[in-house]
Enzyme design. Structure first.
Site, mmCIF file in Angstrom:
data_model
loop_
_atom_site.group_PDB
_atom_site.id
_atom_site.type_symbol
_atom_site.label_atom_id
_atom_site.label_comp_id
_atom_site.label_asym_id
_atom_site.label_seq_id
_atom_site.Cartn_x
_atom_site.Cartn_y
_atom_site.Cartn_z
ATOM 1 N N GLU A 168 41.703 -4.574 12.222
ATOM 2 C CA GLU A 168 40.479 -5.143 11.617
ATOM 3 C C GLU A 168 40.861 -5.811 10.296
ATOM 4 O O GLU A 168 41.843 -5.459 9.670
ATOM 5 C CB GLU A 168 39.436 -4.047 11.379
ATOM 6 C CG GLU A 168 39.916 -2.836 10.604
ATOM 7 C CD GLU A 168 39.970 -2.999 9.083
ATOM 8 O OE1 GLU A 168 40.756 -2.272 8.450
ATOM 9 O OE2 GLU A 168 39.249 -3.854 8.534
ATOM 10 N N CYS A 277 42.033 0.629 1.371
ATOM 11 C CA CYS A 277 43.004 -0.104 2.199
ATOM 12 C C CYS A 277 44.265 -0.516 1.474
ATOM 13 O O CYS A 277 45.358 -0.102 1.845
ATOM 14 C CB CYS A 277 42.323 -1.316 2.813
ATOM 15 S SG CYS A 277 41.038 -0.834 3.951
HETATM 16 C C1 UDX Z 1 40.720 -5.468 2.134
HETATM 17 C C2 UDX Z 1 41.137 -6.683 2.954
HETATM 18 O O1 UDX Z 1 40.602 -7.854 2.342
HETATM 19 C C3 UDX Z 1 40.569 -6.564 4.361
HETATM 20 O O2 UDX Z 1 41.017 -7.652 5.129
HETATM 21 C C4 UDX Z 1 41.089 -5.265 4.965
HETATM 22 O O3 UDX Z 1 40.606 -5.105 6.281
HETATM 23 C C5 UDX Z 1 40.646 -4.092 4.111
HETATM 24 O O4 UDX Z 1 41.146 -4.262 2.781
HETATM 25 P P1 UDX Z 1 38.646 -4.600 0.816
HETATM 26 O O5 UDX Z 1 39.606 -3.548 0.367
HETATM 27 O O6 UDX Z 1 37.307 -4.212 1.301
HETATM 28 O O7 UDX Z 1 39.335 -5.468 2.014
HETATM 29 O O8 UDX Z 1 38.390 -5.549 -0.428
HETATM 30 P P2 UDX Z 1 38.899 -6.957 -0.924
HETATM 31 O O9 UDX Z 1 37.720 -7.795 -1.121
HETATM 32 O O10 UDX Z 1 40.011 -7.457 -0.082
HETATM 33 O O11 UDX Z 1 39.504 -6.590 -2.380
HETATM 34 C C6 UDX Z 1 40.515 -5.620 -2.416
HETATM 35 C C7 UDX Z 1 40.726 -5.268 -3.889
HETATM 36 O O12 UDX Z 1 41.364 -6.344 -4.580
HETATM 37 C C8 UDX Z 1 39.452 -4.936 -4.666
HETATM 38 O O13 UDX Z 1 39.707 -3.819 -5.494
HETATM 39 C C9 UDX Z 1 39.231 -6.168 -5.529
HETATM 40 O O14 UDX Z 1 38.607 -5.832 -6.761
HETATM 41 C C10 UDX Z 1 40.662 -6.628 -5.786
HETATM 42 N N1 UDX Z 1 40.780 -8.072 -6.014
HETATM 43 C C11 UDX Z 1 40.432 -8.923 -5.022
HETATM 44 C C12 UDX Z 1 41.292 -8.521 -7.221
HETATM 45 O O15 UDX Z 1 41.602 -7.740 -8.117
HETATM 46 N N2 UDX Z 1 41.463 -9.859 -7.420
HETATM 47 C C13 UDX Z 1 41.125 -10.755 -6.451
HETATM 48 O O16 UDX Z 1 41.274 -11.953 -6.690
HETATM 49 C C14 UDX Z 1 40.584 -10.279 -5.218
#
Ligand code: UDX
Length: 448
Positions: A168, A277
């Site tokens: 996923e 994740c």
């Molecule tokens: C992630 C992956 O995007 C997704 O494909 C996978 O299935 C699950 O893990 P998620 O953990 O829900 O999804 O959040 P995401 O929006 O990807 O952000 C992950 C982390 O990175 C968050 O803590 C966010 O704050 C941080 N982040 C994201 C940053 O610090 N900078 C960014 O530019 C983007």
């Protein structure tokens, strides 16, 4: 296609007349079960947490995910979606089984595959007809072959089955959108019939389908999340350099991201990644790589940079406030990212704990996570506020730890009147430094 050669399940699939069993009602399993039922399939969602199942039967969801409640309620009412803890019966009834149980990190960084193995054994013992068993949990490469071996070892007869991998890519807070509008669908299979079933299952979703073998499919998931985490740590390292050089990391990211080969996504410098994740998948990928014989030093550095970001903000606050003991600090945002109440590996946990350890007095507000935070922080002394303005009242500093949409609209002149000292530590660089300083605030950013 020669329909006479199809198995009974393949015929059912073509007529959409088959049962899907989703094992695991977590952030991925519950979303997948709900969305498969929304596509018109009959879905049994199983979880061994009987309290969670009891609540789901009463249409009460275990976590906040925008839009999920209406899809779950609609499909329960339509009879497309049922919840149970009866794993064995559900396996017997199912034609396609998705394994979506948790694979948390163990102390050594490896993924805990206990639940996966237990489920594989239970499937083996209840294999009463051909079934397609699909790994959707994020698992280390070569887990599929272990699941297959386990089912061969524990099955009671020679009933046929296939294994597949279907990782996923759902982002919390956008999971429903991501399910119906994926950038790609990845399926790892060994036989055409498994490929045909999964392609049919996803037929109504318009997205490129990557068909490969199971090992490759498992690796695509770990490699994707690790690369996204690498982008984040890269821009956070650049943020440190911007602080030292007097440059602006938001503009560096803009200038970089316009290059299509780099892309503008995941270049927001701030407190780094949290959630269940990225931290877990990075650890697991480093571990399995080393076990296979490759020392993934780059990812070890990605993790190190990410861990340092929390301390970096606390040190900047200390630089401004000098002694933190008895200082009143408002925390806006506790969840690991906006639009979720998930606090797993959230930067707020380390930051609030460090501030408390320094003797600061904490008032915290999060639009969705206050109740989750009370569980996470236990008996640590934190006052929870009902809104941002109550949180900042009489405080010496306001820290933004999660970039919730509602924080973008706060009234800084009102903040200034309420606060004891107008200092903002913007952990997500969500405000414009010059605009905030024009309201009479001292501004702390990360690389801005
Ligand atoms: C992630 C992956 O995007 C997704 O494909 C996978 O299935 C699950 O893990 P998620 O953990 O829900 O999804 O959040 P995401 O929006 O990807 O952000 C992950 C982390 O990175 C968050 O803590 C966010 O704050 C941080 N982040 C994201 C940053 O610090 N900078 C960014 O530019 C983007």
């Amino acid at each position: 296609m020669d329909l006479t050669k199809l198995t009974a399940v393949q015929r059912k699939v073509i007529n959409k007349n088959y049962k899907i069993c989703v094992i695991g009602a977590g952030h991925v399993g519950l979303v997948s079960a709900a969305c498969f039922s929304e596509l018109g399939y009959r879905v049994i969602c199983v979880d061994n947490d009987t309290n969670k199942i009891k609540s789901l039967k009463k249409k009460i969801l275990p976590f906040y995910e925008p839009g999920l409640d209406s899809i779950v309620i609609k499909n329960i009412n339509k009879g497309n979606l049922v919840f149970t803890s009866a794993l064995e019966q559900s396996i017997k009834k199912a034609d396609v089984i998705f394994i979506v149980v948790g694979t948390p990190s163990l102390a050594d960084g490896s993924a805990d595959l206990t639940s996966i193995e237990n489920v594989a054994r239970t499937i083996a013992r209840n294999l009463n007809s051909y079934k397609l068993i699909v790994e959707k949990s994020t698992v280390p490469v070569q887990t599929g072959s272990k699941v297959k071996e386990t089912i061969y070892r524990y099955r009671k007869n020679n009933t046929e089955f296939d294994i597949a991998s279907n990782p996923e890519f759902l982002r919390e807070g956008k999971a429903i959108y991501d399910f119906f509008h994926p950038d790609r669908i990845v399926i790892g299979v060994e036989h055409d019939r498994a490929e045909m079933i999964l392609k049919s299952l996803y037929a109504s979703i318009k997205a490129p389908i990557v068909v490969t073998d199971i090992n490759t499919s498992e690796l695509i998931k770990h490699a994707s999340n690790s690369f996204l985490a690498t982008k984040i740590s890269f821009i956070n390292a650049v943020a440190h350099i911007c602080d030292l050089a007097g440059a602006n990391v938001k503009e560096v990211a803009l200038g970089m991201g316009l290059d299509k080969r780099i892309g503008k996504e995941f270049l927001n410098a701030g407190l780094g990644y949290g959630g269940f994740c990225f931290p877990k998948d990075l650890e697991a990928f480093i571990y399995i790589s080393k076990k296979l014989g490759y020392d993934f030093k780059l990812l070890q550095e990605v993790k190190k940079i990410n861990d340092e970001q929390r301390r970096y903000l606390v040190d900047k606050i200390k630089e401004h406030l000098w002694v933190l003991k008895n200082k009143k600090i408002a925390i806006l945002g506790l969840s690991f990212k906006p639009d979720t109440d998930d606090m797993r590996f959230a930067p707020s946990i380390d930051i609030v704990s460090s501030l408390l350890d320094e003797g600061a007095c904490i008032k915290a507000y999060d639009p969705q996570s206050n109740s989750e935070a009370k569980k996470v922080f236990g008996n640590r002394k934190i006052e929870f506020a009902k809104n941002a303005y109550t949180a900042v009242k009489n405080c010496d500093c306001v820290c933004i730890l999660t970039e919730w949409e509602e924080f973008k609209k706060v009234d800084f002149s009102k903040f200034k009147k309420l606060m004891h000292y107008p200092l903002i530590a913007d952990g997500r660089n969500m405000f414009d430094k010059k605009q905030v300083e024009a309201s009479g605030f001292k501004y702390i950013g990360l690389g801005t």
